[in-house]
Design a protein around this motif. Sequence first.
Motif, PDB file in Angstrom:
ATOM      1  N   PRO A  17       0.936  -1.162   0.097  1.00 34.37           N
ATOM      2  CA  PRO A  17      -0.040  -0.123  -0.137  1.00 34.37           C
ATOM      3  C   PRO A  17       0.812   1.256   0.108  1.00 34.37           C
ATOM      4  CG  PRO A  17       0.114  -0.804   2.154  1.00 34.37           C
ATOM      5  CD  PRO A  17       0.839  -1.957   1.364  1.00 34.37           C
ATOM      6  N   CYS A  18       0.313   2.173  -0.909  1.00 35.24           N
ATOM      7  CA  CYS A  18       0.993   3.675  -0.376  1.00 35.24           C
ATOM      8  C   CYS A  18       0.556   4.297   0.626  1.00 35.24           C
ATOM      9  CB  CYS A  18       0.763   4.435  -1.723  1.00 35.24           C
ATOM     10  SG  CYS A  18      -0.629   5.005  -2.299  1.00 35.24           S
ATOM     11  N   ILE A  19      -0.764   4.009   1.097  1.00 33.80           N
ATOM     12  CA  ILE A  19      -1.418   4.596   2.025  1.00 33.80           C
ATOM     13  C   ILE A  19      -1.756   3.402   3.117  1.00 33.80           C
ATOM     14  CG2 ILE A  19      -3.402   5.894   2.879  1.00 33.80           C
ATOM     15  CD1 ILE A  19      -3.409   7.175   0.236  1.00 33.80           C
ATOM     16  N   PRO A  20      -0.952   2.885   4.112  1.00 33.11           N
ATOM     17  CA  PRO A  20      -1.225   1.699   4.935  1.00 33.11           C
ATOM     18  C   PRO A  20      -2.418   1.933   5.743  1.00 33.11           C
ATOM     19  CG  PRO A  20       0.984   2.334   4.861  1.00 33.11           C
ATOM     20  CD  PRO A  20       0.261   3.645   4.490  1.00 33.11           C
ATOM     21  N   TYR A  21      -3.084   0.696   5.999  1.00 33.01           N
ATOM     22  CA  TYR A  21      -4.123   0.727   6.883  1.00 33.01           C
ATOM     23  C   TYR A  21      -3.928  -0.303   7.619  1.00 33.01           C
ATOM     24  CZ  TYR A  21      -6.918   4.200   4.182  1.00 33.01           C
ATOM     25  OH  TYR A  21      -7.212   5.194   3.696  1.00 33.01           O
ATOM     26  N   ASP A  22      -3.823  -0.451   9.103  1.00 31.10           N
ATOM     27  CA  ASP A  22      -3.499  -1.579   9.850  1.00 31.10           C
ATOM     28  C   ASP A  22      -4.398  -2.553   9.794  1.00 31.10           C
ATOM     29  OD1 ASP A  22      -1.347   0.026  11.022  1.00 31.10           O
ATOM     30  OD2 ASP A  22      -2.288   0.755  12.665  1.00 31.10           O
ATOM     31  N   ASP A  23      -5.862  -2.328   9.548  1.00 28.58           N
ATOM     32  CA  ASP A  23      -6.900  -3.557   9.512  1.00 28.58           C
ATOM     33  C   ASP A  23      -6.550  -4.170   8.125  1.00 28.58           C
ATOM     34  OD1 ASP A  23      -7.598  -1.178   8.271  1.00 28.58           O
ATOM     35  OD2 ASP A  23      -9.634  -1.499   8.683  1.00 28.58           O
ATOM     36  N   ASP A  24      -6.087  -3.538   7.103  1.00 29.63           N
ATOM     37  CA  ASP A  24      -5.747  -4.353   5.911  1.00 29.63           C
ATOM     38  C   ASP A  24      -4.601  -5.023   6.340  1.00 29.63           C
ATOM     39  OD1 ASP A  24      -7.790  -2.880   4.694  1.00 29.63           O
ATOM     40  OD2 ASP A  24      -6.583  -1.591   3.631  1.00 29.63           O
ATOM     41  N   THR A  25      -3.652  -4.370   6.893  1.00 31.51           N
ATOM     42  CA  THR A  25      -2.292  -5.387   6.812  1.00 31.51           C
ATOM     43  C   THR A  25      -2.858  -6.499   7.874  1.00 31.51           C
ATOM     44  OG1 THR A  25      -1.042  -3.478   6.972  1.00 31.51           O
ATOM     45  CG2 THR A  25       0.001  -5.387   7.670  1.00 31.51           C
ATOM     46  N   ALA A  26      -3.473  -6.482   8.861  1.00 28.80           N
ATOM     47  CA  ALA A  26      -3.681  -7.522   9.720  1.00 28.80           C
ATOM     48  C   ALA A  26      -4.673  -8.758   9.099  1.00 28.80           C
ATOM     49  CB  ALA A  26      -4.736  -7.122  10.865  1.00 28.80           C
ATOM     50  N   HIS A  27      -5.461  -8.223   8.310  1.00 29.60           N
ATOM     51  CA  HIS A  27      -6.215  -9.296   7.418  1.00 29.60           C
ATOM     52  C   HIS A  27      -5.620  -9.898   6.475  1.00 29.60           C
ATOM     53  CE1 HIS A  27      -9.791 -10.676   5.371  1.00 29.60           C
ATOM     54  NE2 HIS A  27      -8.809 -10.534   4.076  1.00 29.60           N
ATOM     55  N   PHE A  28      -4.573  -9.234   5.831  1.00 31.21           N
ATOM     56  CA  PHE A  28      -3.831  -9.908   4.769  1.00 31.21           C
ATOM     57  C   PHE A  28      -3.001 -10.945   5.432  1.00 31.21           C
ATOM     58  CE2 PHE A  28      -0.237 -10.171   2.026  1.00 31.21           C
ATOM     59  CZ  PHE A  28      -0.678 -10.467   0.763  1.00 31.21           C
TER      60      PHE A  28
ATOM     61  N   ARG B  62      14.277   0.688   3.585  1.00 29.32           N
ATOM     62  CA  ARG B  62      12.981   0.808   3.799  1.00 29.32           C
ATOM     63  C   ARG B  62      12.371  -0.644   3.047  1.00 29.32           C
ATOM     64  NH1 ARG B  62       8.352   4.314   1.584  1.00 29.32           N
ATOM     65  NH2 ARG B  62       7.222   2.228   1.952  1.00 29.32           N
ATOM     66  N   ALA B  63      11.297  -1.107   3.460  1.00 31.94           N
ATOM     67  CA  ALA B  63      10.576  -1.952   2.909  1.00 31.94           C
ATOM     68  C   ALA B  63       9.882  -1.423   1.949  1.00 31.94           C
ATOM     69  CB  ALA B  63       9.663  -2.947   3.881  1.00 31.94           C
ATOM     70  N   ARG B  64       9.445  -2.327   0.687  1.00 31.87           N
ATOM     71  CA  ARG B  64       8.468  -1.759  -0.207  1.00 31.87           C
ATOM     72  C   ARG B  64       7.066  -1.878   0.132  1.00 31.87           C
ATOM     73  NH1 ARG B  64       8.569  -6.266  -5.120  1.00 31.87           N
ATOM     74  NH2 ARG B  64       7.009  -8.042  -4.273  1.00 31.87           N
ATOM     75  N   GLY B  65       6.931  -2.466   1.159  1.00 29.41           N
ATOM     76  CA  GLY B  65       5.390  -2.619   1.642  1.00 29.41           C
ATOM     77  C   GLY B  65       5.241  -2.997   3.041  1.00 29.41           C
ATOM     78  N   VAL B  66       4.007  -3.752   3.412  1.00 30.47           N
ATOM     79  CA  VAL B  66       3.826  -4.063   4.655  1.00 30.47           C
ATOM     80  C   VAL B  66       3.897  -5.623   4.775  1.00 30.47           C
ATOM     81  CG1 VAL B  66       2.312  -2.210   5.370  1.00 30.47           C
ATOM     82  CG2 VAL B  66       1.340  -4.272   4.192  1.00 30.47           C
ATOM     83  N   GLY B  67       4.741  -6.010   3.888  1.00 30.22           N
ATOM     84  CA  GLY B  67       5.077  -7.677   4.131  1.00 30.22           C
ATOM     85  C   GLY B  67       4.228  -8.585   3.598  1.00 30.22           C
ATOM     86  N   GLY B  68       4.332  -9.910   4.056  1.00 30.42           N
ATOM     87  CA  GLY B  68       3.766 -11.049   3.801  1.00 30.42           C
ATOM     88  C   GLY B  68       4.602 -12.211   4.388  1.00 30.42           C
ATOM     89  N   ILE B  69       4.697 -13.076   3.359  1.00 31.12           N
ATOM     90  CA  ILE B  69       5.434 -14.002   3.443  1.00 31.12           C
ATOM     91  C   ILE B  69       6.184 -14.582   2.244  1.00 31.12           C
ATOM     92  CG2 ILE B  69       3.803 -15.376   5.006  1.00 31.12           C
ATOM     93  CD1 ILE B  69       3.170 -17.306   2.889  1.00 31.12           C
ATOM     94  N   PHE B  70       7.537 -15.178   2.375  1.00 37.02           N
ATOM     95  CA  PHE B  70       8.299 -15.516   1.365  1.00 37.02           C
ATOM     96  C   PHE B  70       9.048 -16.868   1.896  1.00 37.02           C
ATOM     97  CE2 PHE B  70      12.335 -15.578  -0.884  1.00 37.02           C
ATOM     98  CZ  PHE B  70      12.041 -15.698  -2.115  1.00 37.02           C
ATOM     99  N   TYR B  71       9.046 -17.698   1.033  1.00 36.22           N
ATOM    100  CA  TYR B  71       9.654 -18.823   0.915  1.00 36.22           C
ATOM    101  C   TYR B  71      10.493 -19.291  -0.345  1.00 36.22           C
ATOM    102  CZ  TYR B  71       6.152 -21.559  -0.842  1.00 36.22           C
ATOM    103  OH  TYR B  71       4.848 -21.958  -1.651  1.00 36.22           O
ATOM    104  N   ASP B  72      11.785 -20.121  -0.073  1.00 36.11           N
ATOM    105  CA  ASP B  72      12.097 -20.720  -1.432  1.00 36.11           C
ATOM    106  C   ASP B  72      12.923 -21.946  -1.106  1.00 36.11           C
ATOM    107  OD1 ASP B  72      12.730 -20.835  -4.107  1.00 36.11           O
ATOM    108  OD2 ASP B  72      14.172 -18.835  -4.167  1.00 36.11           O
ATOM    109  N   ASP B  73      13.313 -22.833  -2.059  1.00 41.47           N
ATOM    110  CA  ASP B  73      14.253 -23.828  -1.566  1.00 41.47           C
ATOM    111  C   ASP B  73      13.464 -24.856  -0.789  1.00 41.47           C
ATOM    112  OD1 ASP B  73      16.208 -22.644  -3.277  1.00 41.47           O
ATOM    113  OD2 ASP B  73      16.931 -21.736  -1.609  1.00 41.47           O
ATOM    114  N   LEU B  74      11.841 -24.987  -0.804  1.00 40.54           N
ATOM    115  CA  LEU B  74      11.431 -25.732   0.239  1.00 40.54           C
ATOM    116  C   LEU B  74      11.545 -27.057  -0.401  1.00 40.54           C
ATOM    117  CD1 LEU B  74       9.641 -25.935   2.627  1.00 40.54           C
ATOM    118  CD2 LEU B  74       7.758 -25.543   1.233  1.00 40.54           C
TER     119      LEU B  74
END
Length: 296
Positions: A154-165, A199-211
């Motif tokens: 998000p360019c305009i972050p919302y805490d509830d959006d981040t929490a839901h995602f 800085r981070a490019r956003g509010v994060g999520g998950i990332f995995y590789d070589d699983l």
Amino acid sequence: MSETMTDEKARAATWFRALRDEIVEAFEALELSHDSGPFATAAPGRFDVTETKRASDDGSDAGGGLMSVMRGGRVFEKVGVNVSTVHGTLGEAAQKAMAARGVPGIETDPRFWASGISLVAHMQNPHTPAVHMNTRMFWTPSAWWFGGGADLNPCIPYDDDTAHFHAALKKACDAHDPAYYDRFKAWADEYFFIPHRGRARGVGGIFYDDLNTGDWEADFGFTQDVGRAFLPAFLPVTERRRDLPWTEADKDRQLVHRGLYAEYNLVYDRGTKFGLATGHDADAVLMSLPPLAKWV
């Protein structure tokens, strides 16, 4: 399990294509349902679909996929949903990169096969966050693994959006291993970071590789659940933000944020580097770039 993993490859490629179809259908339905706000009178966006091909050195078949891009819609300013299945021989630079990651045998036998889905959405309304998602399977004669993830931008972050995602992604992780979410969230925070901006490019999520836990079915099942989690994670956020009023200052903020996204994808993103280095369709590889961006 055979060395060539023919059945497993076919199942993975079929799954990525099915997920692509589901997401494309959901995004076009979202466009049709949008009937208020400044873009509601525009024609609903539809995906333009193009076949892609991987270029091989000797001109032989090296696989390809579908590039699906929607531009200028009611909700989406630009969104790409790509799926591909490619194979061939890695070049020297890609071999060295794989060897540095600890892929066994890659320097003596550079054959590979890869299939996956990649999605990036840039939105009309600055209050509605951009988003990225991908999942993939990679095979060499001596190894296989899964990778992927999703992050909200998000360019305009919302805490509830981040929490839901994050809650949707955590649910997918917890169904397989209670340690996965914390591990893969931390990996995303590290991976989706722009060092030259600090800085981070956003509010994060998950990332995995070589699983590769040694259990292909379990790792494939987890990768499927990450893909299934995407629409429940993203659609509710979009639906509650797409009608919010915005100003020119908000739009300017969005364009500057897109500049950060472009910098990251061109300089640091592993998938972008791999796609260009291995001869995949450049337009498909670079579909993640925003339609418009600015730098201050």
